[in-house]
Design an enzyme around this catalytic site. Structure first.
Site, short mmCIF file in Angstrom:
data_model
loop_
_atom_site.label_atom_id
_atom_site.label_comp_id
_atom_site.label_asym_id
_atom_site.label_seq_id
_atom_site.Cartn_x
_atom_site.Cartn_y
_atom_site.Cartn_z
N HIS A 76 12.88 -28.20 23.94
CA HIS A 76 14.30 -28.43 24.30
C HIS A 76 14.57 -29.88 24.70
O HIS A 76 15.73 -30.24 24.93
CB HIS A 76 14.71 -27.52 25.47
CG HIS A 76 14.72 -26.07 25.14
ND1 HIS A 76 15.39 -25.55 24.06
CD2 HIS A 76 14.12 -25.00 25.76
CE1 HIS A 76 15.21 -24.23 24.02
NE2 HIS A 76 14.44 -23.88 25.03
N ASP B 283 9.60 -19.90 19.01
CA ASP B 283 10.11 -19.63 20.35
C ASP B 283 11.47 -18.93 20.19
O ASP B 283 12.23 -19.24 19.27
CB ASP B 283 10.28 -20.95 21.11
CG ASP B 283 10.65 -20.75 22.57
OD1 ASP B 283 9.78 -20.95 23.44
OD2 ASP B 283 11.83 -20.40 22.84
N HIS C 54 14.10 -19.22 21.77
CA HIS C 54 15.25 -20.10 21.98
C HIS C 54 15.26 -21.20 20.91
O HIS C 54 14.22 -21.55 20.35
CB HIS C 54 15.17 -20.71 23.40
CG HIS C 54 15.05 -19.66 24.47
ND1 HIS C 54 13.87 -19.40 25.13
CD2 HIS C 54 15.97 -18.79 24.94
CE1 HIS C 54 14.07 -18.40 25.99
NE2 HIS C 54 15.33 -18.02 25.89
N ASP D 267 8.19 -15.95 23.77
CA ASP D 267 9.26 -15.26 24.48
C ASP D 267 10.13 -14.38 23.58
O ASP D 267 11.13 -13.83 24.04
CB ASP D 267 10.13 -16.24 25.29
CG ASP D 267 10.39 -17.54 24.55
OD1 ASP D 267 10.07 -17.63 23.36
OD2 ASP D 267 10.90 -18.48 25.19
ZN ZN Z 1 11.94 -20.20 24.84
#
Ligand code: ZN
Length: 367
Positions: free
Chosen positions: A142, A179, A181, A267
């Site tokens: 991120h 991931d 996200h 995740d």
């Molecule tokens: Zn994540």
């Protein structure tokens, strides 16, 4: 040649201060005993522990690595951001962006986390290891060049890729980010670059808000070298494998990278507190196998770098499955949560809807 495991206990000493899940404790949020923050050392420590007690570690080459140097970081991050991060880390820490808190000493630990990723790529590219997994913490996907986000303080994978480009004269690289996200930092860093294909599979509209849309395809010379696969919340094993088979693998075969880097967030598992997908340890095993087969077909090298994953109970089994595949060594471990997650997979109507969305995405990318 062995599979490498990059790990350093010091990365587990990165502290984020008192948090409840991912928000600062206080007001109506009672402090949580123990790690508090979702991005706790325990997920990573328990993964390493399971590798050890299962006997798999004995088949791996475990190594720490030197921290990323200032020169390594400056290929991605501006001097001003690094100076602010270093200064805050020398004091009591802080948060220089959005949801990226850190404590005293975290700058050096973040450099070590990026250094582990560099080492994993370096040993794989030089042929010392067949492939590698770096348990990097803090995570990186991120993080923007001058703005840390979502628990990520340095862009570990981009830093490692550019370090390898400087050292080995690396050609084309593909990053496959599973991931849950959106890998917004990696996307932003390489958005105008044709020499890095960035692919992100993620839960639609999860984090960050309003990024990771299918129509974000890159810009300028990098147009077409960014692929987002926003999956509907609730998707599981079959939806992830369909996304790989319909989009990720054809895109890799067309792009022909010399190196594939997995941004290995765990995740998307069915018990994760920060997302709503239903992948199991067998999903991660199958995805690893598919990417290994593709890397072999392309004569490309393959390395994985850890990102998110917040279920302390389940992350170790997902990580073990990946490392079993990478090393070709099956332990006696049976994932005790597998049947529970298999029982909560979405119905056929959901799968049909997701297949239709993937077909549209395939058309968009001309695959
Ligand atoms: Zn994540």
């Amino acid at each position: 040649m062995p599979t490498g495991l990059c790990f350093d206990e010091l990365t587990l000493w990165h502290s984020m201060g008192p948090h409840t899940l991912y928000l600062p404790s206080g007001d109506w949020l009672q402090p949580v005993s123990g790690a508090g923050h979702a991005e706790s050392p325990e997920t990573k420590r328990r993964l390493k522990s399971l590798l050890d007690v299962s006997g798999l570690t004995a088949h791996l080459e475990v190594a720490s690595a030197p921290p990323a140097t200032e020169a390594d970081l400056r290929r991605i991050h501006p001097a001003g951001y690094l100076a602010r991060f270093r200064a805050a880390s020398a004091g009591i820490g802080g948060d220089l962006g959005e949801g990226a808190p850190f404590g005293h000493g975290s700058y050096d630990i973040a450099c070590l986390s990026a250094g582990l990723a560099i080492h994993a790529l370096d040993q794989t590219l030089s042929g010392t290891w067949t492939n590698a997994y770096s348990i990097s913490r803090p995570p990186g996907h991120h993080c923007l060049p001058d703005y840390p986000m979502g628990f990520c303080l340095l862009a570990n994978i981009p830093v490692a890729i550019e370090a390898m480009r400087a050292k080995h004269g690396l050609g084309k690289v593909a990053v496959v980010d599973w991931d849950v996200h959106h890998g917004n930092g990696t996307q932003a860093i390489f958005y105008d670059r044709p020499d890095v294909l960035t692919i992100s599979l993620h839960q639609q509209n999860c984090y960050p808000a309003d990024t990771g849309h299918a129509d974000e395809r890159g810009t300028g010379a990098g147009l077409g070298a960014n692929i987002n696969i926003p999956l509907l919340p609730g998707g599981g094993h079959a939806e992830y494998l369909a996304a790989l088979q319909q989009i990720v693998l054809p895109a890799l075969m067309r792009y022909k990278p010399d190196l594939i880097v997995i941004a290995s967030g765990l995740d998307a598992n069915g018990f994760d507190p920060l997302a709503r997908m239903q992948a199991s340890s067998e999903t991660f095993r199958a995805m690893t196998r598919l990417l290994m087969q593709t890397a072999t077909a392309l004569n490309a090298r393959l390395t994985a770098v850890h990102e998110g994953g917040y279920s302390e109970a389940l992350v170790p089994f997902c990580g073990l499955a990946i490392l079993e595949e990478l090393s070709g060594q099956r332990t006696k471990v049976v994932d005790p949560f597998l049947s529970a997650i298999e029982a909560s997979q979405p119905p056929p109507e959901f799968h049909a809807l997701e297949l239709k969305r993937l077909a549209d995405l395939r058309k968009l990318h001309d695959l």
